[in-house]
Motif scaffolding. Structure first.
Motif, PDB file in Angstrom:
ATOM      1  N   TYR A 180       0.833  -1.211   0.000  1.00  0.00           N
ATOM      2  CA  TYR A 180       0.000   0.000   0.000  1.00  0.00           C
ATOM      3  C   TYR A 180       0.863   1.254   0.000  1.00  0.00           C
ATOM      4  N   LEU A 181       1.983   1.219   0.708  1.00  0.00           N
ATOM      5  CA  LEU A 181       2.836   2.405   0.862  1.00  0.00           C
ATOM      6  C   LEU A 181       3.988   2.445  -0.134  1.00  0.00           C
ATOM      7  N   GLY A 182       4.109   1.427  -0.987  1.00  0.00           N
ATOM      8  CA  GLY A 182       5.188   1.422  -1.957  1.00  0.00           C
ATOM      9  C   GLY A 182       6.551   1.199  -1.329  1.00  0.00           C
ATOM     10  N   LEU A 183       6.618   0.350  -0.314  1.00  0.00           N
ATOM     11  CA  LEU A 183       7.854   0.048   0.397  1.00  0.00           C
ATOM     12  C   LEU A 183       8.102  -1.455   0.373  1.00  0.00           C
ATOM     13  N   THR A 184       9.275  -1.862   0.837  1.00  0.00           N
ATOM     14  CA  THR A 184       9.524  -3.286   1.043  1.00  0.00           C
ATOM     15  C   THR A 184       9.048  -3.661   2.438  1.00  0.00           C
ATOM     16  N   ILE A 185       8.777  -4.951   2.637  1.00  0.00           N
ATOM     17  CA  ILE A 185       8.326  -5.406   3.944  1.00  0.00           C
ATOM     18  C   ILE A 185       9.419  -5.195   4.992  1.00  0.00           C
ATOM     19  N   GLU A 186      10.691  -5.288   4.583  1.00  0.00           N
ATOM     20  CA  GLU A 186      11.791  -5.058   5.515  1.00  0.00           C
ATOM     21  C   GLU A 186      11.805  -3.611   5.992  1.00  0.00           C
ATOM     22  N   THR A 187      11.537  -2.677   5.083  1.00  0.00           N
ATOM     23  CA  THR A 187      11.508  -1.264   5.458  1.00  0.00           C
ATOM     24  C   THR A 187      10.347  -0.969   6.396  1.00  0.00           C
ATOM     25  N   VAL A 188       9.197  -1.575   6.134  1.00  0.00           N
ATOM     26  CA  VAL A 188       8.050  -1.387   7.025  1.00  0.00           C
ATOM     27  C   VAL A 188       8.379  -1.894   8.422  1.00  0.00           C
ATOM     28  N   SER A 189       8.979  -3.067   8.513  1.00  0.00           N
ATOM     29  CA  SER A 189       9.318  -3.637   9.818  1.00  0.00           C
ATOM     30  C   SER A 189      10.341  -2.766  10.543  1.00  0.00           C
ATOM     31  N   ARG A 190      11.362  -2.289   9.824  1.00  0.00           N
ATOM     32  CA  ARG A 190      12.369  -1.417  10.447  1.00  0.00           C
ATOM     33  C   ARG A 190      11.745  -0.124  10.951  1.00  0.00           C
ATOM     34  N   THR A 191      10.785   0.409  10.198  1.00  0.00           N
ATOM     35  CA  THR A 191      10.174   1.674  10.587  1.00  0.00           C
ATOM     36  C   THR A 191       9.270   1.502  11.800  1.00  0.00           C
ATOM     37  N   PHE A 192       8.546   0.401  11.871  1.00  0.00           N
ATOM     38  CA  PHE A 192       7.786   0.105  13.087  1.00  0.00           C
ATOM     39  C   PHE A 192       8.722   0.041  14.293  1.00  0.00           C
ATOM     40  N   THR A 193       9.860  -0.634  14.124  1.00  0.00           N
ATOM     41  CA  THR A 193      10.824  -0.749  15.220  1.00  0.00           C
ATOM     42  C   THR A 193      11.373   0.614  15.604  1.00  0.00           C
ATOM     43  N   LEU A 194      11.665   1.455  14.615  1.00  0.00           N
ATOM     44  CA  LEU A 194      12.160   2.812  14.888  1.00  0.00           C
ATOM     45  C   LEU A 194      11.148   3.612  15.683  1.00  0.00           C
ATOM     46  N   PHE A 195       9.877   3.536  15.280  1.00  0.00           N
ATOM     47  CA  PHE A 195       8.828   4.261  15.996  1.00  0.00           C
ATOM     48  C   PHE A 195       8.703   3.760  17.434  1.00  0.00           C
ATOM     49  N   ARG A 196       8.826   2.454  17.605  1.00  0.00           N
ATOM     50  CA  ARG A 196       8.760   1.896  18.962  1.00  0.00           C
ATOM     51  C   ARG A 196       9.943   2.383  19.800  1.00  0.00           C
ATOM     52  N   ASP A 197      11.139   2.317  19.232  1.00  0.00           N
ATOM     53  CA  ASP A 197      12.333   2.707  19.975  1.00  0.00           C
ATOM     54  C   ASP A 197      12.330   4.194  20.314  1.00  0.00           C
ATOM     55  N   ARG A 198      11.702   5.011  19.483  1.00  0.00           N
ATOM     56  CA  ARG A 198      11.621   6.452  19.743  1.00  0.00           C
ATOM     57  C   ARG A 198      10.476   6.812  20.696  1.00  0.00           C
ATOM     58  N   GLY A 199       9.682   5.814  21.089  1.00  0.00           N
ATOM     59  CA  GLY A 199       8.602   6.065  22.031  1.00  0.00           C
ATOM     60  C   GLY A 199       7.333   6.592  21.401  1.00  0.00           C
ATOM     61  N   PHE A 200       7.220   6.468  20.069  1.00  0.00           N
ATOM     62  CA  PHE A 200       6.007   6.939  19.396  1.00  0.00           C
ATOM     63  C   PHE A 200       4.842   5.971  19.600  1.00  0.00           C
ATOM     64  N   LEU A 201       5.164   4.685  19.716  1.00  0.00           N
ATOM     65  CA  LEU A 201       4.117   3.688  19.839  1.00  0.00           C
ATOM     66  C   LEU A 201       4.650   2.462  20.584  1.00  0.00           C
ATOM     67  N   ARG A 202       3.723   1.624  20.980  1.00  0.00           N
ATOM     68  CA  ARG A 202       4.055   0.330  21.571  1.00  0.00           C
ATOM     69  C   ARG A 202       3.524  -0.767  20.664  1.00  0.00           C
ATOM     70  N   LEU A 203       4.222  -1.898  20.668  1.00  0.00           N
ATOM     71  CA  LEU A 203       3.835  -3.041  19.848  1.00  0.00           C
ATOM     72  C   LEU A 203       3.721  -4.269  20.743  1.00  0.00           C
ATOM     73  N   PRO A 204       2.648  -4.360  21.546  1.00  0.00           N
ATOM     74  CA  PRO A 204       2.519  -5.500  22.463  1.00  0.00           C
ATOM     75  C   PRO A 204       2.354  -6.826  21.740  1.00  0.00           C
ATOM     76  N   ARG A 205       1.763  -6.784  20.540  1.00  0.00           N
ATOM     77  CA  ARG A 205       1.657  -7.961  19.674  1.00  0.00           C
ATOM     78  C   ARG A 205       1.956  -7.524  18.255  1.00  0.00           C
ATOM     79  N   LYS A 206       2.192  -8.482  17.387  1.00  0.00           N
ATOM     80  CA  LYS A 206       2.637  -8.145  16.037  1.00  0.00           C
ATOM     81  C   LYS A 206       1.676  -7.210  15.321  1.00  0.00           C
TER      82      LYS A 206
END
Length: 244
Positions: A180-206
């Motif tokens: 949907y966003l025109g990205l690779t799945i690896e980039t999406v996963s890295r960006t979710f992790t970045l947002f989590r590490d920066r305190g923007f969001l929590r990911l209690p489950r996948k």
């Protein structure tokens, strides 16, 4: 119309609500679908409109070499299949266990002639869908991976039906988000992790996302490069992120 709509900002009835209210008059069917099952395929005749009753659907298109682009996600109350031509240009398929009301076009058009509220709701929804499609194209064409994912999460929060929803259960997989966003799945996963590490969001489950800093995501989603960087990246890092 690739993009779905089900929100009305002024409190007037939504198109999906009006279709559901008139459903007994449409001689339609409510059909269950399993995850991945096709509702209508590219090239099929445009004989019906489709009202999402339960679950989530997506509109996709495949290139000749097999690559996939996701154009829209549909949630309960959304109407899809509004393409004006004689055949569908997109494939609509279920994301999860879902159900769709299949409404014959002729019956819908007759009902529209009898109910001006339905015409008004469809026009309002179509203009909002056009705005969303423009935002989507802008994100795909000019924004970084961080801006795209921030926009996606902000958009889902707004479409959830609850004001400022901060907890999202994602029905779609990471690959759906990537397509949907025109990205690779690896980039999406890295960006979710970045947002989590920066305190923007929590990911209690996948597929569970709890937004902690909606203000930071909103600034990223706005794609304002002149604003203070909410990620705290140095200018060189911002340029690198924008190139992902």
């Amino acid at each position: 119309m690739a993009f779905a709509f089900n929100r009305s900002m002024d409190g007037s009835p939504k198109a999906g609500e009006l279709f559901a209210e008139s459903f007994p008059h449409f001689e339609g069917l409510i059909v269950p679908f399993e995850a991945g099952q096709e509702v209508v395929g590219e090239g099929d005749p445009t004989e019906s409109y489709y009202l999402v009753m339960r679950g989530m659907f997506r509109a996709v298109k495949f290139t000749r070499d097999g690559r996939r682009q996701v154009f829209a996600f549909y949630v309960p109350g959304d109407i899809c299949g509004l393409e004006p031509d004689a055949i569908h240009k997109l494939t609509i398929e279920a994301v999860d266990g879902a159900a769709m009301a299949i409404l014959p076009r002729a019956a819908c058009r007759a009902r529209m002639n009898d109910d001006p509220r339905l015409n008004a709701a469809l026009f309002d929804g179509a203009t909002r869908a056009l705005t969303l499609s423009i935002d989507h194209m802008m994100m795909i064409g000019r924004s970084s991976a961080e801006e795209r994912l921030a926009w996606f999460l902000t958009m889902l929060s707004e479409r959830s039906g609850e004001p400022c929803a901060l907890a999202l259960d994602l029905a779609m997989q990471r690959q759906d988000i990537a397509d949907y966003l025109g990205l690779t799945i690896e980039t999406v996963s890295r960006t979710f992790t970045l947002f989590r590490d920066r305190g923007f969001l929590r990911l209690p489950r996948k597929r569970r996302v709890e937004i902690v800093r909606p203000d930071a995501l909103a600034r990223l989603a706005a794609a304002d490069r002149d604003a203070v960087d909410p990620l705290g990246l140095a200018p060189d890092a911002m340029e690198l992120a924008a190139a992902v």
